[in-house]
Design a protein around this motif. Structure first.
Motif, short mmCIF file in Angstrom:
data_model
loop_
_atom_site.label_atom_id
_atom_site.label_comp_id
_atom_site.label_asym_id
_atom_site.label_seq_id
_atom_site.Cartn_x
_atom_site.Cartn_y
_atom_site.Cartn_z
N ASP A 43 12.03 2.68 -2.95
CA ASP A 43 11.52 3.71 -4.06
C ASP A 43 12.60 4.51 -4.36
O ASP A 43 12.83 5.10 -5.26
CB ASP A 43 10.43 4.45 -3.41
CG ASP A 43 9.30 4.40 -4.29
OD1 ASP A 43 8.99 3.47 -5.20
OD2 ASP A 43 8.21 5.06 -3.99
N TYR A 88 2.81 3.57 0.81
CA TYR A 88 3.48 2.26 1.27
C TYR A 88 2.73 1.26 1.98
O TYR A 88 2.66 0.02 1.69
CB TYR A 88 4.64 2.46 1.53
CG TYR A 88 5.53 3.53 0.90
CD1 TYR A 88 6.06 3.13 -0.45
CD2 TYR A 88 5.90 4.97 1.16
CE1 TYR A 88 6.93 4.12 -1.17
CE2 TYR A 88 6.65 5.73 0.64
CZ TYR A 88 7.17 5.32 -0.70
OH TYR A 88 7.68 6.07 -1.76
N TYR A 129 5.42 -11.66 -2.37
CA TYR A 129 6.49 -10.92 -2.82
C TYR A 129 7.82 -11.73 -3.32
O TYR A 129 8.26 -11.34 -4.57
CB TYR A 129 7.23 -10.09 -1.48
CG TYR A 129 6.71 -8.83 -1.12
CD1 TYR A 129 6.87 -7.59 -1.90
CD2 TYR A 129 5.52 -8.75 -0.39
CE1 TYR A 129 6.28 -6.46 -1.46
CE2 TYR A 129 4.80 -7.52 0.17
CZ TYR A 129 5.32 -6.38 -0.68
OH TYR A 129 4.65 -5.12 -0.34
N THR A 168 -0.27 -6.09 -2.12
CA THR A 168 0.74 -7.08 -2.63
C THR A 168 0.45 -8.41 -1.62
O THR A 168 0.31 -9.57 -2.11
CB THR A 168 2.07 -6.78 -2.34
OG1 THR A 168 2.37 -5.53 -3.23
CG2 THR A 168 3.03 -7.92 -3.00
N ALA A 221 6.24 -1.53 4.95
CA ALA A 221 6.34 -0.16 4.41
C ALA A 221 7.23 0.69 4.25
O ALA A 221 7.71 1.23 3.23
CB ALA A 221 5.05 0.39 5.21
N ARG A 255 0.39 -0.17 -0.45
CA ARG A 255 1.15 -1.01 -1.55
C ARG A 255 1.32 -2.57 -0.84
O ARG A 255 1.18 -3.60 -1.67
CB ARG A 255 2.31 -0.57 -1.93
CG ARG A 255 3.09 -1.29 -3.04
CD ARG A 255 4.35 -0.37 -3.34
NE ARG A 255 4.13 0.68 -3.89
CZ ARG A 255 5.20 1.81 -4.12
NH1 ARG A 255 6.35 1.24 -4.05
NH2 ARG A 255 4.92 2.75 -4.73
N VAL A 256 1.72 -2.42 0.50
CA VAL A 256 1.90 -3.68 1.35
C VAL A 256 0.67 -4.60 1.26
O VAL A 256 0.68 -5.83 0.85
CB VAL A 256 2.71 -3.71 2.51
CG1 VAL A 256 2.74 -4.90 3.40
CG2 VAL A 256 3.92 -2.84 2.27
N VAL A 274 10.72 -7.86 0.50
CA VAL A 274 10.12 -6.35 -0.16
C VAL A 274 11.28 -5.82 -1.41
O VAL A 274 11.06 -5.66 -2.19
CB VAL A 274 9.60 -5.20 0.79
CG1 VAL A 274 9.26 -3.92 -0.08
CG2 VAL A 274 8.35 -5.73 1.45
N ARG A 313 11.14 -5.33 -5.46
CA ARG A 313 11.02 -4.06 -5.90
C ARG A 313 12.37 -3.63 -6.62
O ARG A 313 12.39 -2.96 -7.68
CB ARG A 313 10.98 -2.96 -4.89
CG ARG A 313 9.47 -3.06 -4.13
CD ARG A 313 8.30 -3.33 -5.10
NE ARG A 313 7.09 -3.25 -4.34
CZ ARG A 313 5.84 -4.10 -4.80
NH1 ARG A 313 5.82 -4.40 -6.20
NH2 ARG A 313 4.91 -4.11 -4.30
N GLU A 346 9.25 -0.76 1.54
CA GLU A 346 8.71 -0.33 0.13
C GLU A 346 9.45 1.33 0.07
O GLU A 346 9.73 1.59 -1.13
CB GLU A 346 7.17 -0.16 0.11
CG GLU A 346 6.61 -1.54 -0.04
CD GLU A 346 6.56 -1.93 -1.43
OE1 GLU A 346 7.11 -1.54 -2.15
OE2 GLU A 346 5.87 -3.02 -1.39
N ARG A 347 9.17 1.93 0.97
CA ARG A 347 9.85 3.46 0.84
C ARG A 347 11.36 3.54 0.53
O ARG A 347 11.73 4.27 -0.36
CB ARG A 347 9.58 4.20 2.30
CG ARG A 347 10.32 5.71 2.23
CD ARG A 347 9.93 6.22 3.72
NE ARG A 347 10.58 7.58 3.58
CZ ARG A 347 11.86 7.85 3.77
NH1 ARG A 347 12.76 7.15 3.90
NH2 ARG A 347 11.94 9.13 3.95
#
Length: 558
Positions: free
Chosen positions: A553, A119, A219, A126, A546, A122-123, A18, A22, A549-550
């Motif tokens: 960000d 999040y 990913y 994806t 997740a 989002r996962v 991830v 990102r 992802e956070r």
């Protein structure tokens, strides 16, 4: 100083993959390092000699496969972890399950389920996750273990310590069910060819047709595809067979030295302004413990190694069920029953999930062949007798004395010789997991191997409840419950190891802050299962991703 990369990511599991994507999208120059190899379609071992040599990761014995099994003599735990591009996604059972809201109590930085839900979304997007299409596709509806799990759930009586009625789910799975027929190849949203699931049950030993949505197919594939990264994006560089040996602060950044595990004389050193350690609960913790021991990362928190648990993993089996369960039909997991119970005496929330489990057909052939039975012995004797009778009849026919019809087609005799699989067909494997206590810790042995110290007794409430509910499922199927033999020795196999580098709002109680950055070492991050501050309850892979992802960000821009 000029660095080779902006960010180096160590490990390619649910945290590292991830972060790689990102940060590449943000425009960072990212290098992803993975100790194992990349597995293409049909490259996971299946033949016996390949299996012996190509499954297990044990470099000391010249084995470089994709599964590492560790036994800890001073602990109640065994552990299973992965090596290979895609990390744990290569061998997990595909389930993406959200953590209940109240289980976030006590997490740092005010992290809540509400904050994490976008999040989670989002996962799932994806990884192209979806529930098992049992209700909508006739091919998948023919999955007896899913059918009977649903049937028995409807009849289960809730225990007196239940907070809310149990719930049956078809959880979201990272498996491709799209296509016109089993094995039909189509292109996913990341430009990678995958096949439609054919229910072979090989999810946990590497999916050879790429029906499993492993992280290398989404990913990581996307992170390496410049055309999919947007105007600011920079394609990531991926290096496999790169086993990291050291992380050293240098000139406002870090140098990383890694070796080729197959040929440890091949040593490479690269540098970056920031480093993300994502080698998993045991891998990341072990690496950082070594760096502190040898004076490389001296300011790491005293909490390093603490807060470990196995997320309450427990396997059980229902034997001799009334109906054919056929555990070899379907993905490893298709269904789940979710439970919520009264908390531990100190108020720690408790819940758990029990899921069906399956395995490949060739495993059943192995099991049946390994464990001889009286009926199997009699089939051999009868087959031999029939052969003798057939020869005798032929001799009689040559003398003209044979008056009986000779059977030319002997397919039925050969079929009779094949072992019966009643034992397997009428067995239902159950996987339990839930809120155990994260009161274990990881330390180094004298030769720098990880040693987990964890005791099952402090989580006895959880394991007692798991066994109780598994027995009820077995009874509902008309079967006999068989507990995992290891539990009689107070042992469990942790396929979901968590903790070791826990998040916290203080360096006294945690290794990293709520953004994954290590206390005492700016620019050093840990993003994987090791940072979760409590057990998750259900399958943790989605929560790990997740959280990544956070953190991505909030990660600084290039």
């Amino acid at each position: 100083m000029s660095f080779d990369f902006d960010v180096i990511v160590i490990g390619s599991g649910f945290g590292g993959s991830v972060m790689t994507l990102r940060l590449a999208e943000k425009g960072h120059r990212v290098c992803l390092l993975e100790r194992g190899r990349r597995y293409g379609m049909h490259e996971f071992p299946r033949r016996m000699n390949e299996f012996r040599e190509g499954v297990f990761w044990d470099p000391e014995d010249a084995k470089y496969g994709f599964m590492e099994f560790d036994a800890y003599p001073k602990s109640d735990a065994f552990s299973v972890r992965a090596s290979g591009l895609g990390g744990g996604s290569l061998i997990y059972a595909n389930v993406l399950y959200r953590m209940p809201a109240d289980f976030f109590a006590g997490w740092p930085s005010g992290i809540t389920r509400t904050e994490l839900d976008p999040y989670y979304d989002r996962v799932e997007h994806t990884m192209e996750a979806s529930p098992y299409p049992f209700e909508t596709d006739p091919y998948y509806r023919d999955t007896p273990k899913a059918h009977w799990m649903k049937q028995v759930s409807a009849k289960l009586a809730d225990a007196s310590d239940t907070l809310v009625p149990h719930q049956f789910h078809f959880p979201k799975l990272a498996v491709r069910f799209e296509g016109d027929f089993p094995g039909h190849q189509t292109v996913n949203s990341h430009g990678v060819i995958q096949s439609k699931c054919n229910k072979c049950g090989e999810c946990d030993i590497g999916c050879n047709i790429h029906a499993k949505n492993t992280l290398d197919l989404n990913y990581i594939a996307r992170a390496c595809n410049q055309s999919l990264l947007g105007p600011k994006g920079k394609a990531a560089e991926v290096r496999t067979l790169a086993d990291v040996e050291s992380i050293v602060p240098a000139n406002g950044g870090y140098t990383i030295t890694y070796v080729n595990p197959v040929s440890r004389g091949e040593q490479t050193t690269i540098s970056a302004r920031r480093v993300i350690v994502s080698a998993g609960s045991i891998g990341s913790t072990t690496l950082l413990l070594k760096m502190r021991k040898y004076g490389k990362l001296t300011q790491l928190s005293p909490a390093l190694g603490k807060g470990w648990c196995g997320n309450g993993d427990l396997e059980g089996t229902a034997l001799k069920t009334d109906h054919d369960i056929v555990p070899t039909n379907g993905p490893v997991i298709t269904t789940a029953i979710e439970y919520r119970f009264q908390p531990y005496p100190d108020g720690f929330a408790h819940g758990m999930v029990i899921q069906d489990a399956g395995f490949p057909s060739f495993i059943s052939w192995f099991v049946i062949g390994r464990f001889a039975s009286a009926s199997a012995f009699m089939r051999v004797i009868k087959f031999m007798v029939r052969g003798v009778v057939r020869v005798f009849n032929r001799l009689l026919s040559l003398t003209g004395l044979h008056r009986f019809r000779r059977e030319i087609n002997i397919g039925d005799d050969i079929a009779y010789f094949i072992d019966r699989d009643d034992f397997v067909r009428k067995s239902h494997l159950l996987l339990g997991m839930g809120r155990d206590r994260n009161d274990g810790h990881i330390e180094l042995t004298d030769d720098d191997q990880p040693l987990i110290r964890w005791r099952m007794k402090n989580s006895k409430l959880h394991y007692d409840r798991v066994r109780r509910e598994m027995r009820k499922i077995a009874d509902g199927l008309g079967g006999t419950f068989l507990d995992n033999p290891l539990t009689y020795m107070n042992k469990m196999i942790a396929v979901h190891p968590l903790g070791g580098c826990p998040m916290s709002d203080s360096a006294d109680t945690g290794v990293v802050d709520g953004n994954g950055e290590a206390y005492g070492h700016p620019g050093l991050y840990v993003v994987d299962a090791s940072i979760l501050p409590t057990s998750v309850g259900p399958n943790p892979s989605l929560t790990i991703a997740a959280m990544a992802e956070r953190i991505a960000d909030r990660f600084p821009s290039p």
